[in-house]
Design a protein around this motif. Structure first.
Motif, short mmCIF file in Angstrom:
data_model
loop_
_atom_site.label_atom_id
_atom_site.label_comp_id
_atom_site.label_asym_id
_atom_site.label_seq_id
_atom_site.Cartn_x
_atom_site.Cartn_y
_atom_site.Cartn_z
N LEU A 322 23.03 -5.93 119.00
CA LEU A 322 23.19 -7.21 118.33
C LEU A 322 22.18 -7.28 117.18
CD1 LEU A 322 23.74 -9.51 121.43
CD2 LEU A 322 25.35 -8.02 120.23
N ASN A 323 22.65 -6.93 116.00
CA ASN A 323 21.78 -6.76 114.84
C ASN A 323 21.63 -8.07 114.07
OD1 ASN A 323 20.20 -5.30 113.01
ND2 ASN A 323 21.95 -4.81 111.73
N LYS A 324 20.61 -8.11 113.21
CA LYS A 324 20.31 -9.22 112.30
C LYS A 324 19.88 -10.49 113.04
CE LYS A 324 23.51 -7.42 108.80
NZ LYS A 324 24.45 -7.73 107.71
N VAL A 325 19.17 -10.30 114.17
CA VAL A 325 18.67 -11.48 114.89
C VAL A 325 17.62 -12.22 114.09
CG1 VAL A 325 19.20 -10.54 117.19
CG2 VAL A 325 16.96 -10.07 116.14
N ASP A 326 17.03 -11.54 113.10
CA ASP A 326 16.03 -12.21 112.26
C ASP A 326 16.64 -13.30 111.40
OD1 ASP A 326 17.24 -9.80 111.13
OD2 ASP A 326 16.11 -10.26 109.31
N LEU A 327 17.96 -13.30 111.26
CA LEU A 327 18.64 -14.30 110.44
C LEU A 327 19.11 -15.51 111.25
CD1 LEU A 327 20.83 -11.98 108.16
CD2 LEU A 327 18.53 -12.89 107.73
N LEU A 328 18.89 -15.49 112.56
CA LEU A 328 19.33 -16.59 113.42
C LEU A 328 18.29 -17.70 113.46
CD1 LEU A 328 20.71 -14.61 116.50
CD2 LEU A 328 22.03 -15.59 114.61
N ASP A 329 18.76 -18.94 113.62
CA ASP A 329 17.81 -20.04 113.83
C ASP A 329 17.34 -19.99 115.28
OD1 ASP A 329 19.47 -21.73 115.65
OD2 ASP A 329 20.74 -21.95 113.87
N PRO A 330 16.20 -20.61 115.58
CA PRO A 330 15.61 -20.49 116.93
C PRO A 330 16.56 -20.90 118.05
CG PRO A 330 14.03 -21.47 115.40
CD PRO A 330 15.32 -21.38 114.67
N VAL A 331 17.36 -21.95 117.84
CA VAL A 331 18.27 -22.41 118.89
C VAL A 331 19.34 -21.36 119.19
CG1 VAL A 331 19.98 -24.14 119.53
CG2 VAL A 331 17.87 -24.84 118.37
N GLU A 332 19.97 -20.84 118.13
CA GLU A 332 21.01 -19.84 118.31
C GLU A 332 20.43 -18.56 118.91
OE1 GLU A 332 24.66 -18.24 118.57
OE2 GLU A 332 24.16 -20.30 118.03
N GLY A 334 17.81 -18.33 120.88
CA GLY A 334 17.53 -18.57 122.29
C GLY A 334 18.78 -18.49 123.14
N ARG A 335 19.88 -19.03 122.62
CA ARG A 335 21.15 -18.98 123.33
C ARG A 335 21.61 -17.53 123.50
NH1 ARG A 335 24.03 -21.76 119.92
NH2 ARG A 335 23.40 -23.76 120.80
N ALA A 340 22.36 -12.60 126.82
CA ALA A 340 22.11 -11.17 127.04
C ALA A 340 21.38 -10.94 128.36
CB ALA A 340 21.32 -10.59 125.87
N GLY A 341 20.44 -11.82 128.67
CA GLY A 341 19.65 -11.66 129.89
C GLY A 341 20.46 -11.81 131.16
N ARG A 342 21.59 -12.52 131.07
CA ARG A 342 22.42 -12.70 132.26
C ARG A 342 23.30 -11.50 132.57
NH1 ARG A 342 22.87 -18.02 130.06
NH2 ARG A 342 24.82 -17.46 129.02
#
Length: 434
Positions: A322-332, A334-335, A340-342
């Motif tokens: 899951l690439n480009k996580v640096d472009l996500l806002d904190p809420v998205e 975290g979701r 992924a953790g589940r």
């Protein structure tokens, strides 16, 4: 060239189209504009045309054809991109109505591929796809074509000739290209056989175009492959070696980006290139999770892998990145992390940014873990002077550790052995320890 981009949206399909990953008309328009800009077209207008049902003669209704005609004349537009498949008759009728060149989605993708292919193999594959498309489609060809840009000249000149396409000559050329590509496949087969003899596992990058595959490839290999925010920046496959945390080396392969509604001829033509994916020990599905249509893009990639014979969901060979996580806002973000953790270890995706390097160590560790089942480990002591034995191991196994004892003249090797060579290794070196 001044161009206008049109996305037809059939209203009757809205309720039943595509299922949970159907794209919005606006998302399709944004992608079509991106495709057009990828070959430096000057986009002077764009729009969505909603129609009740496709018209056999022009796809869109006559009223909309006339409305667009006025705009095309006023803006001196020379090319209209229609983001849908057009029949030869529909294309010709629209060209006559608008007095402009008309290019459908398949033609536009072929034009991009024709311009971007760099290697002889890539150009052969694109030409084969173009000829197969042209053979059943183009009965007249546009003249005064601009050839300096590369491509196939779909975007050329102001006039239409009455020259009939010579199907026999096209078929003869297709036969020649297929013969040359068969030679390419044989050569690739020899290369793969060579890699099996020096058994580095192959890890292939796949993903929707512009998902960041080449940036990730550069990050992992420290290479200088073209990586731009541009659709289809990579067409020709690139291979580089990467060393994993455990010391094992793998071959990383960067491949052409996938796209929705990829023409069947293109999938067939690029099969020689995509054989790197078919033969890969592990496939990294790189996803741009910052894109609003990330789920739909992932579904398209999975569908193309299925067409190639790769079971993306059940084979255990595919790892989602899951690439480009640096472009996500904190809420998205975290979701996404919670989701992924589940998931269980085998299917848990890796979150990362190929630009910043965040998540790189986790990805390499995950690749190492996934490939562990493909090898067994042995420790072996040899006489340093036994060059034949040492060479045999280096040629057929991966040496992850070595220590030389100058006093005794012996060498200790820590070796990863492919499962397929374990029995052969144990017969040759029966005293080696696990």
């Amino acid at each position: 060239m001044r161009a206008y981009v049109v996305v037809p949206e059939v209203r009757t399909r809205q309720s039943s189209a595509g299922g949970p990953h159907a794209r919005s008309a606006q998302a399709r328009l944004d992608e079509a504009v991106g495709l057009a800009r990828a070959i430096d077209l000057d986009i002077v207008g764009q729009g969505i045309v909603r129609i009740a049902e496709p018209r056999p003669a022009t796809l869109i209704g006559q009223g909309k054809v006339e409305e667009l005609k006025g705009l095309i004349l006023a803006e001196e537009i020379g090319l209209v991109v229609v983001d849908a498949p057009l029949t030869p008759a529909q294309q010709r009728n629209l060209e006559r109505a608008w007095n402009a060149k008309v290019l459908d989605r398949t033609g536009l993708i072929l034009e991009i591929f024709g311009e971007r292919a760099r290697t002889r193999e890539g150009r052969l594959q694109v030409e084969l796809a173009h000829l197969n498309w042209q053979k059943s489609r183009l009965v007249r060809s546009w003249t005064h074509l601009e050839r300096q840009r590369g491509g196939f000249g779909f975007l050329g000149g102001p006039g239409e000739t009455q020259i009939e396409t010579d199907r026999r000559l096209i078929q003869e050329r297709i036969a020649r290209i297929e013969k040359e590509l068969e030679s390419v496949r044989r050569t690739r087969g020899l290369h793969r056989d060579s890699r099996r003899r020096v058994p580095f596992p192959v890890v292939a990058l796949v993903g929707y175009t512009n998902a960041g595959k080449s940036t990730l490839f550069n990050r992992l290999t420290r290479a200088e492959v073209l990586a731009r925010d541009m659709l289809f920046a990579t067409l020709d496959p690139t291979l580089r070696a990467v060393r994993l945390p455990g010391g094992r080396r793998v071959i990383l392969s960067d491949t052409v980006g996938f796209i929705s509604d990829l023409p069947t001829d293109l999938v067939a033509a690029f099969r020689a290139t995509l054989e790197e994916v078919l033969e890969a020990d592990l496939i990294l599905h790189v996803r741009d999770v910052s894109h609003p249509d990330s789920a739909a893009q992932a579904a398209d990639v999975t569908a193309i892998l299925d067409r190639l014979g790769v079971d993306a969901e059940g084979s255990g060979r595919v790892l989602d990145v899951l690439n480009k996580v640096d472009l996500l806002d904190p809420v998205e973000r975290g979701r996404l992390e919670a989701s992924a953790g589940r998931q269980s270890g085998q299917v848990r995706p890796i979150l990362m940014s190929a630009v910043t390097g965040e998540g790189e160590a986790m990805l390499l560790a995950a690749i190492d873990e996934r490939l562990k089942g493909e090898v067994v480990h042995r420790s072996i002591d040899l006489e340093a002077s036994d060059g034949a034995a040492v060479n045999w191991i280096y040629e057929r196994c991966t040496v992850v550790g070595r220590s030389d004892d100058a006093e005794t003249g012996r060498v200790r090797l820590e070796v990863d052995i492919p499962i397929s060579r374990r029995d052969e290794f144990d017969r040759r070196f029966p005293t080696s320890g696990a």
